[in-house]
Motif scaffolding. Structure first.
Motif, PDB file in Angstrom:
ATOM      1  N   GLU A 118       0.982  -1.047  -0.029  1.00  0.00           N
ATOM      2  CA  GLU A 118      -0.113   0.143   0.032  1.00  0.00           C
ATOM      3  C   GLU A 118       0.836   1.140  -0.033  1.00  0.00           C
ATOM      4  O   GLU A 118       2.244   1.156   0.391  1.00  0.00           O
ATOM      5  N   PRO A 119       0.393   2.388  -0.266  1.00  0.00           N
ATOM      6  CA  PRO A 119       1.140   3.477  -0.507  1.00  0.00           C
ATOM      7  C   PRO A 119       1.666   3.815   0.851  1.00  0.00           C
ATOM      8  O   PRO A 119       0.984   4.031   1.932  1.00  0.00           O
ATOM      9  N   PRO A 120       2.971   4.129   0.989  1.00  0.00           N
ATOM     10  CA  PRO A 120       3.561   4.450   2.488  1.00  0.00           C
ATOM     11  C   PRO A 120       2.814   5.899   2.945  1.00  0.00           C
ATOM     12  O   PRO A 120       2.736   6.744   2.129  1.00  0.00           O
ATOM     13  N   ALA A 121       2.890   6.077   4.334  1.00  0.00           N
ATOM     14  CA  ALA A 121       2.175   7.171   4.692  1.00  0.00           C
ATOM     15  C   ALA A 121       3.158   8.048   5.236  1.00  0.00           C
ATOM     16  O   ALA A 121       4.134   7.636   5.537  1.00  0.00           O
ATOM     17  N   GLY A 122       2.797   9.701   5.511  1.00  0.00           N
ATOM     18  CA  GLY A 122       3.772  10.457   6.033  1.00  0.00           C
ATOM     19  C   GLY A 122       5.103  10.558   5.163  1.00  0.00           C
ATOM     20  O   GLY A 122       5.106  10.470   3.931  1.00  0.00           O
ATOM     21  N   SER A 123       6.166  10.699   5.831  1.00  0.00           N
ATOM     22  CA  SER A 123       7.481  10.975   5.064  1.00  0.00           C
ATOM     23  C   SER A 123       8.046   9.924   4.471  1.00  0.00           C
ATOM     24  O   SER A 123       8.684   9.978   3.381  1.00  0.00           O
ATOM     25  N   SER A 124       7.664   8.556   4.800  1.00  0.00           N
ATOM     26  CA  SER A 124       7.972   7.345   4.099  1.00  0.00           C
ATOM     27  C   SER A 124       7.368   7.301   2.806  1.00  0.00           C
ATOM     28  O   SER A 124       7.703   6.694   1.798  1.00  0.00           O
ATOM     29  N   GLY A 125       6.329   7.986   2.176  1.00  0.00           N
ATOM     30  CA  GLY A 125       5.638   7.887   1.174  1.00  0.00           C
ATOM     31  C   GLY A 125       5.968   9.077   0.372  1.00  0.00           C
ATOM     32  O   GLY A 125       5.160   9.456  -0.457  1.00  0.00           O
ATOM     33  N   ARG A 126       6.841   9.905   0.636  1.00  0.00           N
ATOM     34  CA  ARG A 126       7.435  10.999  -0.237  1.00  0.00           C
ATOM     35  C   ARG A 126       8.799  11.155  -0.665  1.00  0.00           C
ATOM     36  O   ARG A 126       9.563  10.586   0.037  1.00  0.00           O
ATOM     37  N   VAL A 127       9.398  11.772  -1.716  1.00  0.00           N
ATOM     38  CA  VAL A 127      10.474  12.023  -2.358  1.00  0.00           C
ATOM     39  C   VAL A 127      10.613  13.551  -2.512  1.00  0.00           C
ATOM     40  O   VAL A 127       9.766  14.171  -2.970  1.00  0.00           O
ATOM     41  N   THR A 128      11.947  13.906  -2.510  1.00  0.00           N
ATOM     42  CA  THR A 128      12.194  15.280  -2.651  1.00  0.00           C
ATOM     43  C   THR A 128      12.838  15.475  -4.093  1.00  0.00           C
ATOM     44  O   THR A 128      13.797  14.976  -4.289  1.00  0.00           O
ATOM     45  N   GLU A 129      11.917  16.651  -4.814  1.00  0.00           N
ATOM     46  CA  GLU A 129      12.755  16.918  -5.823  1.00  0.00           C
ATOM     47  C   GLU A 129      13.348  18.154  -6.093  1.00  0.00           C
ATOM     48  O   GLU A 129      12.912  19.324  -5.505  1.00  0.00           O
ATOM     49  N   LEU A 130      14.522  18.239  -6.610  1.00  0.00           N
ATOM     50  CA  LEU A 130      15.297  19.627  -6.850  1.00  0.00           C
ATOM     51  C   LEU A 130      14.841  20.089  -7.990  1.00  0.00           C
ATOM     52  O   LEU A 130      14.849  19.642  -9.182  1.00  0.00           O
ATOM     53  N   ARG A 131      14.170  21.500  -7.971  1.00  0.00           N
ATOM     54  CA  ARG A 131      13.763  22.352  -8.986  1.00  0.00           C
ATOM     55  C   ARG A 131      15.010  22.912  -9.889  1.00  0.00           C
ATOM     56  O   ARG A 131      15.867  23.129  -9.060  1.00  0.00           O
ATOM     57  N   ARG A 169      32.351   4.621 -13.390  1.00  0.00           N
ATOM     58  CA  ARG A 169      31.280   3.152 -13.530  1.00  0.00           C
ATOM     59  C   ARG A 169      30.017   3.703 -12.686  1.00  0.00           C
ATOM     60  O   ARG A 169      30.139   4.216 -11.723  1.00  0.00           O
ATOM     61  N   LEU A 170      28.873   3.495 -13.322  1.00  0.00           N
ATOM     62  CA  LEU A 170      27.632   3.617 -12.546  1.00  0.00           C
ATOM     63  C   LEU A 170      27.305   2.941 -11.355  1.00  0.00           C
ATOM     64  O   LEU A 170      27.496   1.751 -11.456  1.00  0.00           O
ATOM     65  N   VAL A 171      26.948   3.675 -10.264  1.00  0.00           N
ATOM     66  CA  VAL A 171      26.610   3.005  -9.043  1.00  0.00           C
ATOM     67  C   VAL A 171      25.196   3.759  -8.697  1.00  0.00           C
ATOM     68  O   VAL A 171      25.062   4.714  -8.659  1.00  0.00           O
ATOM     69  N   THR A 172      24.241   2.913  -8.589  1.00  0.00           N
ATOM     70  CA  THR A 172      22.726   3.329  -8.337  1.00  0.00           C
ATOM     71  C   THR A 172      22.098   3.053  -7.266  1.00  0.00           C
ATOM     72  O   THR A 172      22.437   1.974  -6.575  1.00  0.00           O
ATOM     73  N   SER A 173      21.094   3.780  -6.765  1.00  0.00           N
ATOM     74  CA  SER A 173      20.181   3.237  -5.600  1.00  0.00           C
ATOM     75  C   SER A 173      18.869   4.000  -5.816  1.00  0.00           C
ATOM     76  O   SER A 173      18.934   5.439  -6.184  1.00  0.00           O
ATOM     77  N   ALA A 174      17.836   3.228  -5.712  1.00  0.00           N
ATOM     78  CA  ALA A 174      16.326   3.976  -5.860  1.00  0.00           C
ATOM     79  C   ALA A 174      15.549   4.136  -4.593  1.00  0.00           C
ATOM     80  O   ALA A 174      14.624   3.763  -4.225  1.00  0.00           O
ATOM     81  N   ALA A 175      16.168   4.680  -3.575  1.00  0.00           N
ATOM     82  CA  ALA A 175      15.749   5.037  -2.157  1.00  0.00           C
ATOM     83  C   ALA A 175      14.970   3.705  -1.799  1.00  0.00           C
ATOM     84  O   ALA A 175      15.890   2.872  -1.471  1.00  0.00           O
ATOM     85  N   SER A 176      13.768   3.974  -1.436  1.00  0.00           N
ATOM     86  CA  SER A 176      13.047   2.600  -0.644  1.00  0.00           C
ATOM     87  C   SER A 176      11.681   2.643  -0.810  1.00  0.00           C
ATOM     88  O   SER A 176      10.991   3.836  -1.249  1.00  0.00           O
ATOM     89  N   PHE A 177      11.004   1.660  -0.334  1.00  0.00           N
ATOM     90  CA  PHE A 177       9.617   1.482  -0.206  1.00  0.00           C
ATOM     91  C   PHE A 177       8.805   1.688  -1.647  1.00  0.00           C
ATOM     92  O   PHE A 177       7.548   1.952  -1.504  1.00  0.00           O
ATOM     93  N   GLY A 178       9.427   1.606  -2.809  1.00  0.00           N
ATOM     94  CA  GLY A 178       8.941   1.428  -4.138  1.00  0.00           C
ATOM     95  C   GLY A 178       8.408   2.923  -4.537  1.00  0.00           C
ATOM     96  O   GLY A 178       7.860   2.996  -5.364  1.00  0.00           O
ATOM     97  N   ARG A 179       9.229   3.990  -3.844  1.00  0.00           N
ATOM     98  CA  ARG A 179       8.876   5.302  -4.379  1.00  0.00           C
ATOM     99  C   ARG A 179       9.519   5.835  -5.725  1.00  0.00           C
ATOM    100  O   ARG A 179       9.305   6.711  -6.235  1.00  0.00           O
ATOM    101  N   LEU A 180      10.674   5.055  -5.940  1.00  0.00           N
ATOM    102  CA  LEU A 180      11.426   5.450  -7.125  1.00  0.00           C
ATOM    103  C   LEU A 180      11.878   4.048  -7.672  1.00  0.00           C
ATOM    104  O   LEU A 180      11.915   2.771  -7.236  1.00  0.00           O
ATOM    105  N   PHE A 181      12.182   4.034  -8.955  1.00  0.00           N
ATOM    106  CA  PHE A 181      12.868   2.959  -9.699  1.00  0.00           C
ATOM    107  C   PHE A 181      13.911   3.504 -10.501  1.00  0.00           C
ATOM    108  O   PHE A 181      13.882   4.733 -10.936  1.00  0.00           O
TER     109      PHE A 181
END
Length: 601
Positions: free
Chosen positions: A65-78, A327-339
């Motif tokens: 299910e969609p995570p609640a609170g801060s666990s369900g948000r990502v920060t975007e740089l404008r 060489r690329l090293v990647t990570s997509a945060a957590s909880f399915g918020r990113l891929f």
């Protein structure tokens, strides 16, 4: 079939899992980075190449299910330098996003770097994460690495999640329905049996996508035994990550496999929390710190990319390999918020990835996209089974009670849990002086807004379970004042020196943390007080901690040296009892000011 029994999983659950599926692209912007080739031409026309796409996720932790609170948000740089938060996550949206991302790509693979299960919300955790594995199967996950949380319930449960079968205690959850296990291989190259030295699971797998052969090696952090319960990893040994990757890279090369990707459950810390931060703005690798940097610099140049995890951070960075090439090293945060989307050229003659063409982007799983219908059905099925337990009210709150973000010293939710554990401990031994709670054991905020049919401010059992899903017990130990001071210093020294773990403290226990200093000196010893009185190094104090900390977990080895241990009840039950006793619809619990620890910055 065994009758369904709603019980919490055995101490510190485990497993490996995957992700989800649906109907549109959850792609809200992306940071793109590229890494030069090894021995391949650095550019130009590649007449014998074809496109290859990798989609990567990590640290899903059963968040169907969609995570609640801060666990369900990502920060975007404008572009103007400001930031904005985006609501993200939920397997219905993740599935739609990944399916949309695959469109137009004949050769696409979806991979995960561990902690797909474990520390999961009730919808998955109540059923030993079978729902998450089933979601990953529907999603089309091709391969997953093993994280530390896959060992929460021990190696046998991890093997069950791979191979299938009903739970040995709870049985099957519906008549005629047997859990089939993961359709995808779960890899653990550096997790071996102590006696035989053989890997617990497959060390690697080779995927052939229309002639493009790619080898995947999966490793988990070598320090897993330090952050899971001892019982969960009994009889296992965790080997050096880079050495293990290099060993199996050579084996894959002997098999003629030259395109190689490592799935590494260890991570780093980017200079910015924004998912689209330019990690390489100051030069290759300059925007990332932490254990993964050292690992990446030791992993063979023959490995084309590292998909990483564990720190719940978002980054797409280039780090020099041992030959000095980025060489690329990647990570997509957590909880399915990113891929993470990785696109590259595969040379059909050399059977290798053209490293100069590898580009990576982290993409947001926002909730403006259509939901995947098959994931909605899966969620509805398990919600129906969980409803009798999940919807039970356990308390009332007057406002959000946050757990804090990475680096938070003290949080209102940490205070609440520490107070609840102290109250529980005093029902067993009224002489208990204080309680300490590890921040990693607090998995989500308590949110005031209603979810589902509950009213605003109502805390349900499902929400409490999401906050504390580990099934630890509340234990009580004797510590001298000197030992207690050592425990506090271990927050910011030893294995916690680079990434401090700030213990949450119960009411009446106070001290000052001076972050202008370094190492153990950051704890101001003469500031430590219990109900206003200085801690006496020679005196004995009765301290309540959860069973994970009692065993020395999270680098708090001094806690394992405590004496006269008394094992109490379940930690979630302690929270439920405390909220029940200290809140009502007319008088909800009010968050603390989180001022027990004074911080000098």
């Amino acid at each position: 079939m065994s009758p369904i029994r709603f019980r919490r999983p055995a101490p510190r659950r485990a497993v490996t899992a995957a992700l989800a599926t649906a109907a549109a692209l959850a792609t809200v912007g992306a940071l793109t980075a590229a890494a030069p080739a090894r021995s391949h031409p650095a550019g130009g026309h590649h007449p014998h190449t074809t496109d290859l796409q990798l989609l990567a996720i990590n640290d899903f932790h059963g968040n169907l299910e969609p995570p609640a609170g801060s666990s369900g948000r990502v920060t975007e740089l404008r572009p103007d330098g400001t930031t904005t938060d985006i609501d993200a996550g939920g397997v219905e949206y993740l599935a739609s996003s990944l399916r949309a991302a695959r469109k137009g790509h004949d050769r696409s693979l979806t991979v995960a770097a561990g902690d797909m299960v474990g520390a999961s919300p009730l919808l998955s955790g109540l059923f030993h994460d079978e729902p998450t594995v089933e979601a990953m199967n529907k999603l089309g996950l091709d391969v997953a690495g093993v994280g530390n949380h896959e060992f929460d319930e021990g190696k046998d449960e991890l093997l069950r999640l791979q191979n299938g079968g009903c739970h040995p205690v709870d049985g099957c959850y519906a008549k005629g329905r047997t859990f089939k296990g993961a359709d995808y291989p779960i890899l653990s190259a550096n997790v071996v049996h102590e006696k035989t030295g053989k890997p617990l699971l497959k060390p690697y797998v080779v995927k052939n996508v229309k002639g493009a052969r790619v080898g995947f090696i999966g490793v988990t952090l070598e320090g897993t035994p330090d952050i899971v319960s001892a019982e969960g990893v009994k009889g296992l040994k965790f080997l050096d990550e880079a050495e293990t990757i290099n060993k199996y890279t050579r084996e894959l090369q002997r098999r003629g496999v030259r395109a190689i990707v490592a799935l590494v459950h260890e991570g780093g810390y980017p200079a910015s929390s924004a998912y689209n931060y330019d990690c390489d703005a100051g030069g290759s690798g300059s925007g990332l710190s932490g254990p993964i940097v050292d690992i990446a610099q030791k992993v063979s140049p023959e490995v084309d990319a590292l998909v990483t995890a564990h720190t719940h951070s978002a980054y797409v960075c280039t780090i020099p390999d041992p030959a000095g090439l980025p060489r690329l090293v990647t990570s997509a945060a957590s909880f399915g918020r990113l891929f993470t989307e990785l696109n590259m050229k595969y040379d059909l003659r050399s059977h290798d990835i053209v490293r100069a063409t590898v580009k990576g982007s982290n993409r947001v799983v926002d909730r403006t996209r259509p939901r995947a219908a098959d994931m909605t059905r899966l969620i509805d099925y398990w919600q129906t089974l969980a409803a009798p337990v999940a919807e039970k009210p356990i308390g009332y709150i007057s406002a959000d009670i946050p757990r804090g973000t990475e680096g938070t010293v003290e949080s209102p939710l940490g205070d609440l849990i520490a107070d609840a554990q102290l109250a529980h401990a005093r029902t067993l031994d009224n002489s208990t002086d204080l309680a300490l709670m590890n921040p990693g054991g607090i998995r989500a905020d308590l949110v005031h807004a209603a979810s589902g049919s509950e009213g605003d401010g109502v805390v349900t059992y499902a929400e409490g379970f999401t906050v504390q899903p580990f099934s630890n017990t509340v234990n009580i130990k004797d510590l001298t004042g000197a030992q207690l001071i050592t425990v506090l210093k271990q927050q910011v020294s030893g294995s916690n020196a680079e990434a401090p773990k700030f213990l949450q403290v119960s009411e009446g226990f106070t001290y000052t943390l001076d972050l202008t200093k370094s190492g153990a000196d950051r704890v101001v010893t003469d500031s430590i007080r219990l109900h206003g009185k200085p801690i006496d190094p020679a005196a004995t104090y009765r301290v309540a901690v959860n069973s994970f900390l009692a065993g020395g977990g999270d680098g708090f080895t001094e806690l394992a040296n405590g004496t006269r241990q008394l094992v109490g009840g379940d930690d979630l039950a302690a929270l439920v009892d405390y909220l029940t006793a200290h809140s009502s619809p007319a008088a909800p619990y009010t968050p603390t000011a989180a001022d027990r620890i004074t911080v000098i910055r």
